[in-house]
Each structure stands twice: as structure tokens, then as C-alpha cells.
Motif scaffolding. Sequence first.
Motif, short mmCIF file in Angstrom:
data_model
loop_
_atom_site.label_atom_id
_atom_site.label_comp_id
_atom_site.label_asym_id
_atom_site.label_seq_id
_atom_site.Cartn_x
_atom_site.Cartn_y
_atom_site.Cartn_z
N GLY A 1 -14.48 6.74 39.55
CA GLY A 1 -14.71 5.42 38.98
C GLY A 1 -15.96 4.73 39.50
O GLY A 1 -16.11 3.54 39.35
N MET A 2 -16.85 5.49 40.10
CA MET A 2 -18.10 4.91 40.61
C MET A 2 -19.20 5.13 39.57
O MET A 2 -20.10 5.94 39.75
CB MET A 2 -18.47 5.53 41.96
N THR A 3 -19.10 4.39 38.49
CA THR A 3 -20.03 4.49 37.38
C THR A 3 -20.44 3.09 36.94
O THR A 3 -19.76 2.11 37.27
CB THR A 3 -19.37 5.21 36.19
N PRO A 4 -21.51 2.98 36.18
CA PRO A 4 -21.91 1.65 35.69
C PRO A 4 -20.82 0.97 34.85
O PRO A 4 -20.62 -0.24 34.98
CB PRO A 4 -23.16 1.95 34.85
N THR A 5 -20.11 1.72 34.02
CA THR A 5 -19.06 1.12 33.22
C THR A 5 -17.94 0.57 34.09
O THR A 5 -17.45 -0.55 33.88
CB THR A 5 -18.50 2.13 32.20
N ALA A 6 -17.54 1.33 35.10
CA ALA A 6 -16.50 0.86 36.01
C ALA A 6 -16.97 -0.38 36.77
O ALA A 6 -16.18 -1.29 37.03
CB ALA A 6 -16.11 1.97 36.98
N ASN A 7 -18.24 -0.45 37.11
CA ASN A 7 -18.75 -1.63 37.80
C ASN A 7 -18.69 -2.87 36.90
O ASN A 7 -18.41 -3.97 37.39
CB ASN A 7 -20.19 -1.41 38.27
N ILE A 8 -18.90 -2.70 35.61
CA ILE A 8 -18.77 -3.83 34.69
C ILE A 8 -17.33 -4.36 34.74
O ILE A 8 -17.11 -5.57 34.81
CB ILE A 8 -19.13 -3.40 33.25
N ILE A 9 -16.38 -3.45 34.73
CA ILE A 9 -14.97 -3.84 34.76
C ILE A 9 -14.64 -4.53 36.08
O ILE A 9 -14.00 -5.59 36.11
CB ILE A 9 -14.07 -2.62 34.51
N GLY B 1 -16.44 -2.92 22.65
CA GLY B 1 -15.70 -3.83 23.52
C GLY B 1 -16.27 -3.87 24.93
O GLY B 1 -16.40 -4.94 25.53
N ILE B 2 -16.65 -2.70 25.45
CA ILE B 2 -17.27 -2.62 26.78
C ILE B 2 -18.62 -3.33 26.75
O ILE B 2 -18.97 -4.06 27.69
CB ILE B 2 -17.42 -1.16 27.24
N ASP B 3 -19.39 -3.15 25.67
CA ASP B 3 -20.69 -3.83 25.55
C ASP B 3 -20.52 -5.35 25.54
O ASP B 3 -21.30 -6.07 26.17
CB ASP B 3 -21.42 -3.39 24.29
#
Length: 100
Positions: free
Chosen positions: A16-24, A46-48
Motif C-alpha cells: 500500500g505504499m503507492t501514490p493512490t494509497a497516499n491519496i486515501i 472517483g479516485i481522481d
Amino acid sequence: MKSKIYEGIHQQEQGGMTPTANIIRDAWVFGLLPEEETCEGWTIQGIDALYDKVSAAWEPYGHLASNLPPELRERHARIYDAAIAQARAAGWNPELDEGD
């Protein structure tokens, strides 16, 4: 064309160490999402949209955790410290090797 569906922060690669996970995680910090929300099943759109909200929430603080007020700084540290510990336990290594 089929929309890509997000697998959820706890099923994501690299612990979970990814840019998407950081957004969450940042959405959790700012109270934009409850900490139980993993975004599993969300579309990329939705993520965007969440990214846009998170980015706006960071703006007053210059996108720096050190500029957060104490309550948010403490929440940020708690959320990210737990994420790092879980990722390391799952085998994530933050060091880049020659192949990265």
C-alpha cells in the motif's frame, strides 16, 4: 470500454505504499473519508475526484506535514506510521535498488 476498478488500499501492491494509497491516507488525515474507507471498488474517476479534494485540503499548508496544525500533524503521523509498519511487515522495502 470497461472502467478500471481500484482494488482497495489493503490489497494494493508494495504494502500500500503507492501514490493512490497516499491519496486515501491523506483523505483520512483531513477527514474527507472515514478511516474505515478503503476505496475498494472505486473507479479511477472517483479516485481522481478524491485527489482533487485532498490537494485542495493540503493547499493552506503548502503540502507539507510540518505545516499542519498539531491535531492534523498527530493524525498524519499516526496514520503514516501505521502504514509504514504494516508495509514493512508485508515485505515492502523503501530502498531502491539498481533495477528500480
